[in-house]
Every structure is written in C-alpha cells, then in structure tokens.
Design a protein around this motif. Structure first.
Motif, PDB file in Angstrom:
ATOM      1  N   SER A  34      53.817  65.191   1.818  1.00  0.00           N
ATOM      2  CA  SER A  34      52.883  64.278   2.483  1.00  0.00           C
ATOM      3  C   SER A  34      51.935  65.026   3.410  1.00  0.00           C
ATOM      4  O   SER A  34      52.345  65.920   4.159  1.00  0.00           O
ATOM      5  N   SER A  35      50.681  64.620   3.378  1.00  0.00           N
ATOM      6  CA  SER A  35      49.678  65.245   4.253  1.00  0.00           C
ATOM      7  C   SER A  35      49.806  64.741   5.697  1.00  0.00           C
ATOM      8  O   SER A  35      49.001  65.116   6.542  1.00  0.00           O
ATOM      9  N   SER A  52      39.906  60.620  -0.978  1.00  0.00           N
ATOM     10  CA  SER A  52      39.938  59.205  -1.267  1.00  0.00           C
ATOM     11  C   SER A  52      41.392  58.795  -1.058  1.00  0.00           C
ATOM     12  O   SER A  52      42.265  59.158  -1.852  1.00  0.00           O
ATOM     13  N   TYR A  61      50.361  54.464  -7.634  1.00  0.00           N
ATOM     14  CA  TYR A  61      50.832  55.367  -6.583  1.00  0.00           C
ATOM     15  C   TYR A  61      50.927  54.661  -5.235  1.00  0.00           C
ATOM     16  O   TYR A  61      51.301  55.251  -4.234  1.00  0.00           O
ATOM     17  N   HIS A 200      44.696  59.839 -14.318  1.00  0.00           N
ATOM     18  CA  HIS A 200      45.023  59.394 -12.952  1.00  0.00           C
ATOM     19  C   HIS A 200      44.269  58.084 -12.750  1.00  0.00           C
ATOM     20  O   HIS A 200      43.139  57.950 -13.239  1.00  0.00           O
ATOM     21  N   ALA A 202      42.590  56.815 -10.310  1.00  0.00           N
ATOM     22  CA  ALA A 202      41.364  56.745  -9.486  1.00  0.00           C
ATOM     23  C   ALA A 202      40.739  58.122  -9.256  1.00  0.00           C
ATOM     24  O   ALA A 202      40.596  58.553  -8.115  1.00  0.00           O
ATOM     25  N   PHE A 204      38.025  61.074  -8.743  1.00  0.00           N
ATOM     26  CA  PHE A 204      36.626  61.263  -8.353  1.00  0.00           C
ATOM     27  C   PHE A 204      35.857  61.832  -9.537  1.00  0.00           C
ATOM     28  O   PHE A 204      36.411  62.639 -10.289  1.00  0.00           O
ATOM     29  N   SER A 230      44.440  63.945  -8.927  1.00  0.00           N
ATOM     30  CA  SER A 230      44.350  64.784 -10.121  1.00  0.00           C
ATOM     31  C   SER A 230      43.717  66.148  -9.850  1.00  0.00           C
ATOM     32  O   SER A 230      43.490  66.916 -10.786  1.00  0.00           O
ATOM     33  N   THR A 232      40.610  66.830  -8.378  1.00  0.00           N
ATOM     34  CA  THR A 232      39.156  66.935  -8.546  1.00  0.00           C
ATOM     35  C   THR A 232      38.511  67.765  -7.428  1.00  0.00           C
ATOM     36  O   THR A 232      37.610  68.572  -7.698  1.00  0.00           O
ATOM     37  N   ASP A 248      49.615  66.303  -2.359  1.00  0.00           N
ATOM     38  CA  ASP A 248      49.913  65.002  -2.977  1.00  0.00           C
ATOM     39  C   ASP A 248      51.430  64.824  -2.978  1.00  0.00           C
ATOM     40  O   ASP A 248      52.172  65.798  -3.168  1.00  0.00           O
ATOM     41  N   TYR A 253      51.208  64.336 -10.325  1.00  0.00           N
ATOM     42  CA  TYR A 253      49.796  64.583 -10.018  1.00  0.00           C
ATOM     43  C   TYR A 253      49.571  66.032  -9.584  1.00  0.00           C
ATOM     44  O   TYR A 253      48.520  66.608  -9.866  1.00  0.00           O
TER      45      TYR A 253
HETATM   46  C1  LIG Z   1      43.005  57.557  -4.590  1.00  0.00           C
HETATM   47  S1  LIG Z   1      44.160  58.761  -5.120  1.00  0.00           S
HETATM   48  C2  LIG Z   1      43.205  60.254  -5.038  1.00  0.00           C
HETATM   49  C3  LIG Z   1      42.515  60.557  -6.330  1.00  0.00           C
HETATM   50  C4  LIG Z   1      41.693  61.841  -6.276  1.00  0.00           C
HETATM   51  N1  LIG Z   1      40.515  61.667  -5.458  1.00  0.00           N
HETATM   52  C5  LIG Z   1      41.304  62.331  -7.664  1.00  0.00           C
HETATM   53  O1  LIG Z   1      40.135  62.728  -7.868  1.00  0.00           O
HETATM   54  O2  LIG Z   1      42.169  62.325  -8.560  1.00  0.00           O
HETATM   55  C6  LIG Z   1      45.264  58.944  -3.777  1.00  0.00           C
HETATM   56  C7  LIG Z   1      46.402  59.929  -3.994  1.00  0.00           C
HETATM   57  O3  LIG Z   1      47.128  60.018  -2.765  1.00  0.00           O
HETATM   58  C8  LIG Z   1      48.484  60.330  -3.071  1.00  0.00           C
HETATM   59  N2  LIG Z   1      49.272  60.024  -1.853  1.00  0.00           N
HETATM   60  C9  LIG Z   1      49.728  58.826  -1.409  1.00  0.00           C
HETATM   61  N3  LIG Z   1      50.339  58.983  -0.213  1.00  0.00           N
HETATM   62  C10 LIG Z   1      50.263  60.307   0.114  1.00  0.00           C
HETATM   63  C11 LIG Z   1      50.689  61.094   1.237  1.00  0.00           C
HETATM   64  N4  LIG Z   1      51.342  60.543   2.259  1.00  0.00           N
HETATM   65  N5  LIG Z   1      50.399  62.416   1.242  1.00  0.00           N
HETATM   66  C12 LIG Z   1      49.741  62.999   0.191  1.00  0.00           C
HETATM   67  N6  LIG Z   1      49.326  62.304  -0.894  1.00  0.00           N
HETATM   68  C13 LIG Z   1      49.578  60.984  -0.936  1.00  0.00           C
HETATM   69  C14 LIG Z   1      48.773  59.492  -4.307  1.00  0.00           C
HETATM   70  O4  LIG Z   1      49.864  60.028  -5.052  1.00  0.00           O
HETATM   71  C15 LIG Z   1      47.426  59.546  -5.068  1.00  0.00           C
HETATM   72  O5  LIG Z   1      47.445  60.545  -6.072  1.00  0.00           O
END
Ligand SMILES: C[S@@+](CC[C@H](N)C(=O)[O-])C[C@H]1O[C@@H](n2cnc3c(N)ncnc32)[C@H](O)[C@@H]1O
Length: 273
Positions: A34-35, A52, A61, A200, A202, A204, A230, A232, A248, A253
């Motif tokens: 987790s970030s 995003s 997800y 994936h 969503a 970008f 993914s 991007t 992620d 992913y």
């Molecule tokens: C909207 S998607 C991002 C898509 C990305 N912009 C792309 O181009 O593929 C959000 C991502 O955040 C990840 N995610 C959810 N909670 C998270 C966390 N606490 N820390 C890191 N990643 C997390 C999900 O697994 C998901 O792949």
C-alpha cells in the motif's frame, strides 16, 4: 484574504536550501504494497506524482469503503506523497465524480484534503474523454424537465505543488512548442484507453501521462504513481526518459505492470540501435 486558506509558498532561497537526494536504487522499481507507506522512497526525491486513485465505485479492485474511509485512504497516501515530493514537485490527481442522487463531487473533497495537507493548487485540467455519449437518461425524463440527468464526458486532473510554484533547480525540458501550447490549455481531448486491451479496468492512456510528464518535469526526474494499476505511468516515464517508481496492492497488477515495463524498455532499446 484567500491567502489564509493556503500554505505560504517558500522563498526560492529556502526551496534551494532543502536537500534533494540523488536517484537511488529505490527508483525504477514497482512495489507490491500500500502507498499509505512509501518507506522505500526518501524524502524530497520525486518530481511528479501522477495517479488515478481507486474510485470506490465497485470496480473489481475497490473495497467499497464508506466515503469517510475512502477519503481517509486518500489522506494517508497524500501525506506520503507530500513527504517524497521534492520542493516544487507536483502532484497530478485524475478523478471522476460519481453518482447523481446525490452527485458526489469527489474532486471538491480532494481539494479540501490536499489543501489542508499543505499542497498548493496550481490549476485544473478537464480531461475530455469523448465528444458525445449515447446512453442513459432516467426512464420518464426523456426531453422532460422532470429529472434530466447529465452525462459526463470529462474527468478532472487536479494539479498541486509542494512548497512553491516554481522549481528551484535547473533541468532539461523537452516539450515541443505545439505540445506546450496544447498542454497549457485547461481542456485536454485525449481518447481513453481500452480496459480490455490492457487487462485492467481503468488504465490511463499513455499519451495523457506522457504529456503531464513533459509539461511538469525535467529529463531524468523521478515520476511516482502511488496507485500504479497496469503500470501506464511507468511506461510513460520510460518513453520520456524519466525514472519511475510505483505501488499497487494487487500482485496481479504488479505482474502486469512489470510485463508492460519490460516491453517499453525493449522497444526503447530497439529504437536506439
Ligand atoms: C484507478 S486504478 C489505477 C489505474 C492506472 N492509472 C493504470 O493506468 O492502469 C487504481 C489502482 O489502485 C490500486 N490500489 C488500491 N488501493 C491501493 C493502496 N492502498 N495502495 C496502492 N495501490 C492501491 C488498485 O489495485 C488499482 O490497480
């Protein structure tokens, strides 16, 4: 009066006095956790964070958190992004608003959170994803004032900066005149990427992130995506000769992003030789 709402930007000499570490072996990597904790990345080291976040809108997800829990996650990640950004570093957050009854203006909540954390807002891009949309108006409201429903063609990209609006260091910009003219307009018309093609829900479009990178960073800077999906943002960083780092929580992913990164590096090498 409005100045009281925002953190005070530092003076250029104060920005310059902050130590910025060299790019180390923590960069050009993706991390499967987790970030909310980006302990791999030193303070003041990233030029652009672009992301995003999960939309909490029942994508596979999403954990379907309450709005409060969801905004708690965004706050914890925002705090870490603030720590790792270098002075004058930028945070570009792509967000779509949700629902209609009520309409949830997530971008407004995002402004409040990040301004409270000390980020300075420096502009907002309307990402126009399509010219027109077919689709649903509520039953019984067709061509009637009863309950017309807006159909969104856009998402937001909110741009924040840390401590100052101007980068205090020197670097090489590589944006071309035509792209700079287009990128400094507040509406960007870039078609979305296909979820099926990338694998994936969503992704970008790479072109969107490449443009943000060229507009807001110098060559060889570090680009972070705290919700990498993914991969991007990492692909766009490679294509534009920047370093990448990403997080992620989903190991599938992470695998997908590693595959896309390897492909981007291979294509780059092939172009060179
Ligand atoms: C909207 S998607 C991002 C898509 C990305 N912009 C792309 O181009 O593929 C959000 C991502 O955040 C990840 N995610 C959810 N909670 C998270 C966390 N606490 N820390 C890191 N990643 C997390 C999900 O697994 C998901 O792949």
């Amino acid at each position: 009066m409005h100045k009281d709402l925002f953190s005070k930007p530092l003076l250029e000499k104060e920005l310059k006095s902050i130590f910025v570490p060299d790019v180390g072996d923590w960069a050009d990597k993706v991390y499967n956790h987790s970030s909310e904790d980006m302990c791999n990345i030193p303070d003041n080291s990233v030029a652009l964070a672009v992301t995003s976040p999960p939309y909490n809108a029942s994508k596979d997800y999403d954990n379907n958190l309450t709005l409060e829990e969801y905004l708690g996650l965004i706050k914890r990640v925002g705090k870490e992004v603030y720590r790792v950004l270098r002075p004058g570093g930028r945070y570009a957050i792509n967000i779509a608003n949700l629902g209609r009854k009520p309409y949830i203006p997530l971008h407004a909540f995002f402004y409040q959170i990040h301004i409270e954390q000390g980020f300075l807002p420096m502009g907002e891009i309307i990402w126009q994803k399509a010219k027109g949309a077919s689709g649903s108006t509520a039953w019984g409201s067709w061509m009637s004032a009863k309950s017309p429903r807006l159909r969104d063609l856009h998402e937001y990209i909110l741009i924040f900066t840390k401590q100052g609006y101007t980068r205090p260091d020197k670097g090489k910009s590589d944006i071309k005149k035509e792209e700079f003219m287009a990128a400094t307009l507040s509406i960007w018309e870039i078609p979305p990427e296909s979820a099926k093609r990338i694998g994936h829900p969503a992704p970008f479009p790479v072109a969107l992130i490449e443009r943000l990178i060229r507009l807001y960073t110098y060559k060889d800077d570090v680009v972070l995506d705290p919700f990498l999906g993914s991969g991007t943002s990492a692909v766009a960083a490679i294509n534009t000769n920047r370093h990448y780092v990403g997080y992620d929580i989903d190991k599938n992913y992470i695998k997908l992003s590693e595959t896309r990164i390897a492909k981007a590096l291979k294509e780059k090498m092939e172009k060179l030789f």
